[in-house]
Design a protein around this motif. Sequence first.
Motif, PDB file in Angstrom:
ATOM      1  N   VAL A 177       0.858  -1.186   0.000  1.00  0.00           N
ATOM      2  CA  VAL A 177       0.000   0.000   0.000  1.00  0.00           C
ATOM      3  C   VAL A 177       0.891   1.232   0.000  1.00  0.00           C
ATOM      4  O   VAL A 177       1.827   1.336   0.810  1.00  0.00           O
ATOM      5  CB  VAL A 177      -0.929   0.032   1.236  1.00  0.00           C
ATOM      6  N   VAL A 178       0.610   2.164  -0.912  1.00  0.00           N
ATOM      7  CA  VAL A 178       1.309   3.447  -0.961  1.00  0.00           C
ATOM      8  C   VAL A 178       0.298   4.528  -0.603  1.00  0.00           C
ATOM      9  O   VAL A 178      -0.766   4.614  -1.217  1.00  0.00           O
ATOM     10  CB  VAL A 178       1.921   3.714  -2.349  1.00  0.00           C
ATOM     11  N   ILE A 179       0.638   5.352   0.383  1.00  0.00           N
ATOM     12  CA  ILE A 179      -0.286   6.359   0.893  1.00  0.00           C
ATOM     13  C   ILE A 179       0.337   7.742   0.774  1.00  0.00           C
ATOM     14  O   ILE A 179       1.442   7.976   1.277  1.00  0.00           O
ATOM     15  CB  ILE A 179      -0.642   6.098   2.370  1.00  0.00           C
ATOM     16  N   GLY A 180      -0.362   8.660   0.127  1.00  0.00           N
ATOM     17  CA  GLY A 180       0.030  10.067   0.107  1.00  0.00           C
ATOM     18  C   GLY A 180      -0.703  10.791   1.217  1.00  0.00           C
ATOM     19  O   GLY A 180      -1.932  10.865   1.199  1.00  0.00           O
ATOM     20  N   ALA A 181       0.047  11.316   2.192  1.00  0.00           N
ATOM     21  CA  ALA A 181      -0.560  11.844   3.417  1.00  0.00           C
ATOM     22  C   ALA A 181      -0.042  13.243   3.738  1.00  0.00           C
ATOM     23  O   ALA A 181       0.954  13.395   4.465  1.00  0.00           O
ATOM     24  CB  ALA A 181      -0.289  10.894   4.583  1.00  0.00           C
ATOM     25  N   PRO A 182      -0.680  14.276   3.223  1.00  0.00           N
ATOM     26  CA  PRO A 182      -0.259  15.633   3.576  1.00  0.00           C
ATOM     27  C   PRO A 182      -0.683  15.991   4.998  1.00  0.00           C
ATOM     28  O   PRO A 182      -1.661  15.452   5.516  1.00  0.00           O
ATOM     29  CB  PRO A 182      -1.009  16.497   2.560  1.00  0.00           C
ATOM     30  N   LEU A 183       0.085  16.874   5.599  1.00  0.00           N
ATOM     31  CA  LEU A 183      -0.250  17.396   6.923  1.00  0.00           C
ATOM     32  C   LEU A 183      -1.087  18.656   6.735  1.00  0.00           C
ATOM     33  O   LEU A 183      -0.615  19.654   6.190  1.00  0.00           O
ATOM     34  CB  LEU A 183       1.032  17.729   7.699  1.00  0.00           C
ATOM     35  N   TYR A 184      -2.348  18.586   7.175  1.00  0.00           N
ATOM     36  CA  TYR A 184      -3.244  19.747   7.121  1.00  0.00           C
ATOM     37  C   TYR A 184      -3.624  20.136   8.539  1.00  0.00           C
ATOM     38  O   TYR A 184      -4.225  19.321   9.266  1.00  0.00           O
ATOM     39  CB  TYR A 184      -4.518  19.420   6.340  1.00  0.00           C
ATOM     40  N   ASN A 185      -3.288  21.345   8.924  1.00  0.00           N
ATOM     41  CA  ASN A 185      -3.659  21.818  10.260  1.00  0.00           C
ATOM     42  C   ASN A 185      -3.253  20.813  11.333  1.00  0.00           C
ATOM     43  O   ASN A 185      -4.039  20.460  12.204  1.00  0.00           O
ATOM     44  CB  ASN A 185      -5.160  22.120  10.329  1.00  0.00           C
ATOM     45  N   PHE A 186      -2.022  20.338  11.206  1.00  0.00           N
ATOM     46  CA  PHE A 186      -1.348  19.480  12.183  1.00  0.00           C
ATOM     47  C   PHE A 186      -1.764  18.010  12.141  1.00  0.00           C
ATOM     48  O   PHE A 186      -1.292  17.216  12.945  1.00  0.00           O
ATOM     49  CB  PHE A 186      -1.526  20.007  13.616  1.00  0.00           C
ATOM     50  N   THR A 187      -2.629  17.615  11.197  1.00  0.00           N
ATOM     51  CA  THR A 187      -3.046  16.218  11.151  1.00  0.00           C
ATOM     52  C   THR A 187      -3.329  15.800   9.707  1.00  0.00           C
ATOM     53  O   THR A 187      -3.033  16.542   8.764  1.00  0.00           O
ATOM     54  CB  THR A 187      -4.268  15.996  12.065  1.00  0.00           C
ATOM     55  N   LEU A 188      -3.896  14.621   9.538  1.00  0.00           N
ATOM     56  CA  LEU A 188      -4.227  14.110   8.211  1.00  0.00           C
ATOM     57  C   LEU A 188      -5.377  14.886   7.594  1.00  0.00           C
ATOM     58  O   LEU A 188      -6.185  15.499   8.294  1.00  0.00           O
ATOM     59  CB  LEU A 188      -4.653  12.641   8.317  1.00  0.00           C
TER      60      LEU A 188
END
Length: 203
Positions: free
Chosen positions: A88-99
């Motif tokens: 599994v490949v996950i793109g996970a940006p940090l938005y307002n300190f979380t996912l």
Amino acid sequence: MKLLHVDGSILGPHSVSRTVSAAIVDRLRVQHPDLDVTYRDLAQTPLPHLSGAVLAGAQPNATNTPDVQHDVDLGRQVLEEFLAADAVVIGAPLYNFTLSSQLKAWIDRILVAGVTFRYGPSGAEGLAGGKRVIAVVSRGGLYGPGTPAASAEHAETYLRTVLAFIGITAPEMIVAEGIALGQEARERAVAGALEAAAVLKAA
């Protein structure tokens, strides 16, 4: 080999996590020419957040309205995609300190009691171990260990916690941070993340 590619960024072509997650998939395609990829874009096709009606509707012998049944079936499809994947490949940006909330909605569909985890006499036990998970975490600021903002980082830490809970205890993390601190910092962060993607070992 089956691979599930999940992107949680809402920024489309401007997204660093999308750029790097795509590079990871390309790398894995080279290593595994027969790679069977399922792609889920959580911004283009967002998943509904969990509701009480859906939780009740997923129970055996539930009588559901068509809209609730559609949501139940969608959740089962998402779960089956995850269970079927070897990697599994996950793109996970940090938005307002979380996912992103889009990625959180996906996570809520794969954490299912009795399927990916269970509670026993000794507490929770993960049931989804054995998968390779590679996550790309992109961050506008600097949140790494030892930085003043480290305690405010709740994307990478949350992912590690959630994955360990379901039995995936050694996810591979590629972090691109400081991308909002000017063009030079962004380019440096992206280059470093792409370099890390380019040297990923074969599963």
